[in-house]
Design an enzyme around this catalytic site. Structure first.
Site, PDB file in Angstrom:
ATOM      1  CD  GLU A 233      -3.018  -1.166   2.058  1.00  0.00           C
ATOM      2  OE1 GLU A 233      -3.933  -1.929   1.765  1.00  0.00           O
ATOM      3  OE2 GLU A 233      -3.104  -0.314   2.950  1.00  0.00           O
ATOM      4  CB  CYS A 267      -1.876   7.021   1.691  1.00  0.00           C
ATOM      5  SG  CYS A 267      -3.317   6.359   2.497  1.00  0.00           S
TER       6      CYS A 267
HETATM    7  P1  NAD Z   1       8.737   4.585   4.157  1.00  0.00           P
HETATM    8  O1  NAD Z   1       8.763   3.819   2.889  1.00  0.00           O
HETATM    9  O2  NAD Z   1       9.838   5.550   4.418  1.00  0.00           O
HETATM   10  O3  NAD Z   1       8.734   3.601   5.422  1.00  0.00           O
HETATM   11  C1  NAD Z   1       7.731   2.610   5.576  1.00  0.00           C
HETATM   12  C2  NAD Z   1       8.252   1.506   6.468  1.00  0.00           C
HETATM   13  O4  NAD Z   1       9.295   0.806   5.786  1.00  0.00           O
HETATM   14  C3  NAD Z   1       8.852   2.003   7.786  1.00  0.00           C
HETATM   15  O5  NAD Z   1       8.459   1.118   8.816  1.00  0.00           O
HETATM   16  C4  NAD Z   1      10.359   1.899   7.520  1.00  0.00           C
HETATM   17  O6  NAD Z   1      11.130   1.746   8.689  1.00  0.00           O
HETATM   18  C5  NAD Z   1      10.417   0.664   6.644  1.00  0.00           C
HETATM   19  N1  NAD Z   1      11.621   0.537   5.806  1.00  0.00           N
HETATM   20  C6  NAD Z   1      12.374   1.527   5.269  1.00  0.00           C
HETATM   21  N2  NAD Z   1      13.362   0.997   4.500  1.00  0.00           N
HETATM   22  C7  NAD Z   1      13.224  -0.353   4.563  1.00  0.00           C
HETATM   23  C8  NAD Z   1      13.913  -1.450   3.974  1.00  0.00           C
HETATM   24  N3  NAD Z   1      14.967  -1.268   3.167  1.00  0.00           N
HETATM   25  N4  NAD Z   1      13.478  -2.701   4.217  1.00  0.00           N
HETATM   26  C9  NAD Z   1      12.398  -2.911   5.012  1.00  0.00           C
HETATM   27  N5  NAD Z   1      11.714  -1.912   5.609  1.00  0.00           N
HETATM   28  C10 NAD Z   1      12.115  -0.643   5.380  1.00  0.00           C
HETATM   29  O7  NAD Z   1       7.321   5.320   4.221  1.00  0.00           O
HETATM   30  P2  NAD Z   1       6.716   6.279   5.367  1.00  0.00           P
HETATM   31  O8  NAD Z   1       7.406   7.583   5.352  1.00  0.00           O
HETATM   32  O9  NAD Z   1       6.631   5.553   6.654  1.00  0.00           O
HETATM   33  O10 NAD Z   1       5.224   6.473   4.860  1.00  0.00           O
HETATM   34  C11 NAD Z   1       4.844   7.453   3.935  1.00  0.00           C
HETATM   35  C12 NAD Z   1       4.418   6.819   2.637  1.00  0.00           C
HETATM   36  O11 NAD Z   1       3.451   5.805   2.892  1.00  0.00           O
HETATM   37  C13 NAD Z   1       3.746   7.795   1.699  1.00  0.00           C
HETATM   38  O12 NAD Z   1       4.204   7.563   0.387  1.00  0.00           O
HETATM   39  C14 NAD Z   1       2.270   7.424   1.822  1.00  0.00           C
HETATM   40  O13 NAD Z   1       1.487   7.781   0.710  1.00  0.00           O
HETATM   41  C15 NAD Z   1       2.348   5.946   2.011  1.00  0.00           C
HETATM   42  N6  NAD Z   1       1.135   5.416   2.637  1.00  0.00           N
HETATM   43  C16 NAD Z   1       0.283   4.662   1.871  1.00  0.00           C
HETATM   44  C17 NAD Z   1      -0.894   4.164   2.404  1.00  0.00           C
HETATM   45  C18 NAD Z   1      -1.855   3.366   1.585  1.00  0.00           C
HETATM   46  O14 NAD Z   1      -2.800   2.820   2.144  1.00  0.00           O
HETATM   47  N7  NAD Z   1      -1.693   3.247   0.277  1.00  0.00           N
HETATM   48  C19 NAD Z   1      -1.206   4.464   3.734  1.00  0.00           C
HETATM   49  C20 NAD Z   1      -0.318   5.228   4.492  1.00  0.00           C
HETATM   50  C21 NAD Z   1       0.844   5.705   3.930  1.00  0.00           C
END
Ligand code: NAD
Length: 461
Positions: A233, A267
């Site tokens: 997501e 999001c």
């Molecule tokens: P992010 O991708 O920076 O981090 C998400 C998660 O991934 C965190 O827990 C982080 O620690 C982890 N992570 C980071 N690098 C990793 C790796 N190499 N391997 C495994 N895990 C890793 O995103 P964010 O800043 O937490 O969230 C914001 C984004 O999420 C925005 O783009 C937003 O649109 C999206 N989002 C989407 C939905 C949806 O339902 N489509 C809902 C909420 C947020």
């Protein structure tokens, strides 16, 4: 080896709330092994007992709501009323899963023929041990979409909250454990990217990720090689089109809320606005007046509508989008820069006279900034709405139901809205197309998503 220390920083003040030890590679492997050993016993527990733990979890959320809301506000900067709203919304999701899961996961008899002594059935088997790697912006929503139906279906869950919502993640784990979910069936993994990467090295049976496209693509590549179920997501650049037959003022108020609620960090925040040229100027005037009325300030204050950004790095993304738009001819109608105070503050920003050559109309902003573009007709609006790498949601404001249906059926998005926006329902599947993700949560399909169907061919003689 233990992971690096993790500082929990209050984004409203920049001060450190607490420092914690993150989980290192060894701890993550140990947690996986414990979950692996515990999962079969959990799967063998009758579903009504698993659902009863979720009912008790719900009671705990109600009882401790104010503490949970304040923790959320403290660590992500969400205005306190919006933190309470998130917890209220969580209850509605829990109610949906509690009411629907047993029916949706029941064994189905799909065919029976006595003359052939043949019986055909489907059972919904848990995947096993799954990872739930989560985002910070709505930790209760995006987390519960995954871990509640996953647990109810009999999976063990290794849950990695975002490093920006760690305290909330720990609350969630404590409350689930207090409600009767065994410690090694719902297992928090604490830390940032290194902890997430360590989790991805475990022999998982599925990975359910919420976050950015960039991280999602890395995770999909790892999961793809292993042939395990992966759901992503991801981000959005969600458009709304305002037609010429609506009241400009009320549409402006509704769409501004869709763009600026949660300080634009949803999001499904409205990220692009197209307005029919016949009402463009009236809409823009009303929109800017609305945005200027927003109360910016301490997120613990009841009256605050706009808080800080959870992540400091996002200030640079917004600065770059404003500078790029202005260089290419956009009009800055309000805001446009960071606010000079401690913490991560950016003034609510409205840009008009924008076009698709500008970053603000192309890359996810994830902050209190919006571009408004005039369009000549519905065809032009549809073309622009689809001119994006993303496809999470899209909305249209019009009094004409047939016109809305015509437009929305041609827009490529997982969810479409008529006279509303920035909305999620537990009853409807939540999914994205293109770079907004694969798979789905919520709705009855979002319960079955955490199972694999087993096909039974039974001949009695
Ligand atoms: P992010 O991708 O920076 O981090 C998400 C998660 O991934 C965190 O827990 C982080 O620690 C982890 N992570 C980071 N690098 C990793 C790796 N190499 N391997 C495994 N895990 C890793 O995103 P964010 O800043 O937490 O969230 C914001 C984004 O999420 C925005 O783009 C937003 O649109 C999206 N989002 C989407 C939905 C949806 O339902 N489509 C809902 C909420 C947020």
């Amino acid at each position: 080896m233990a992971g690096p220390a993790l500082s929990i920083v209050n984004p409203a003040t920049g001060s450190t709330v607490v420092r914690l030890a993150a989980d290192g590679a060894r701890e993550v492997a140990q947690r996986h092994a414990a979950a692996r050993a515990a999962q079969p016993r959990w799967a063998a527990t009758p579903i009504r007992k698993r659902i009863a733990t979720i009912e008790r979890f719900r009671d705990q959320i109600v009882a401790q709501g104010e503490t949970l809301a304040r923790t959320l506000t403290q660590e992500v900067g969400k205005p306190i009323r919006q933190s309470r709203n998130e917890l209220k919304g969580l209850l509605a999701r829990l109610d949906f899963f509690i009411a629907e899961s047993a029916r949706v996961l029941r064994e189905q008899k799909v065919f029976a023929d006595a003359t052939q002594n043949l019986d055909e059935r489907i059972t919904h088997e848990p995947l096993g041990v799954i990872a739930n790697i989560s985002a910070w912006n709505y930790p209760y929503f995006v987390g519960s979409n995954v871990f509640i139906p996953a647990l109810v279906a009999g999976n063990a869950v290794l849950y990695k909250p975002s490093e920006f919502a760690t305290l909330t993640g720990r609350h969630i784990a404590d409350l689930l454990h207090a409600a009767g979910v065994p410690d090694d069936v719902f297992v928090p993994v604490i830390g940032g990217a290194p902890a997430g990467a360590a989790l991805m090295r475990q022999p998982l049976d599925g990975v359910f990720f919420t976050g950015s496209y960039a991280t999602g693509a890395t995770i999909a590549a790892i999961a793809g090689k292993r042939m395990i179920k992966v759901q992503l997501e991801l981000g959005g650049k969600d458009p709304v089109y305002v037609c010429d037959d609506v009241d400009a003022k009320s549409a402006a108020a509704a769409v501004a809320d869709g763009a600026f609620y949660n300080t634009g960090q949803s999001c499904c925040s409205v990220e692009r606005i197209y307005v029919h040229e016949a009402i463009h100027d009236a809409f823009v005037d009303a929109f800017v007046a609305e945005v200027k009325s927003y109360r910016i300030g301490d997120p613990m204050d009841e009256a605050t509508y706009i808080g800080p950004l959870a992540r400091r790095a996002q200030l640079d993304v917004l600065r770059r989008q404003v500078a790029d738009a202005r260089r290419k001819g956009a009009s800055l109608l309000c805001g446009g820069s960071a606010i000079k105070r401690k913490g991560n503050w950016f003034a609510p920003t409205v840009l008009a006279d924008v076009d698709h050559s500008m970053l603000v109309m192309r890359e996810e902003s994830f902050g209190p900034i919006i571009g408004i573009q005039a369009v000549a007709d519905d065809a032009a609006a549809i073309e622009l709405m689809n001119d994006t790498e993303y496809g999470l949601t899209a909305g249209v404001y019009t009094h004409d139901a047939a016109r809305a249906r015509r437009i929305l059926s041609r827009v490529h998005a997982g969810s479409v809205y008529w006279n509303c926006c920035d909305r999620v329902s537990p009853r409807l599947p939540w999914s994205g197309v293109k770079h907004s993700g694969i798979g789905l949560t919520l709705g009855t399909m979002g319960i079955q998503a955490f199972t694999r169907p087993k096909a039974w061919h039974l001949r009695s003689a």
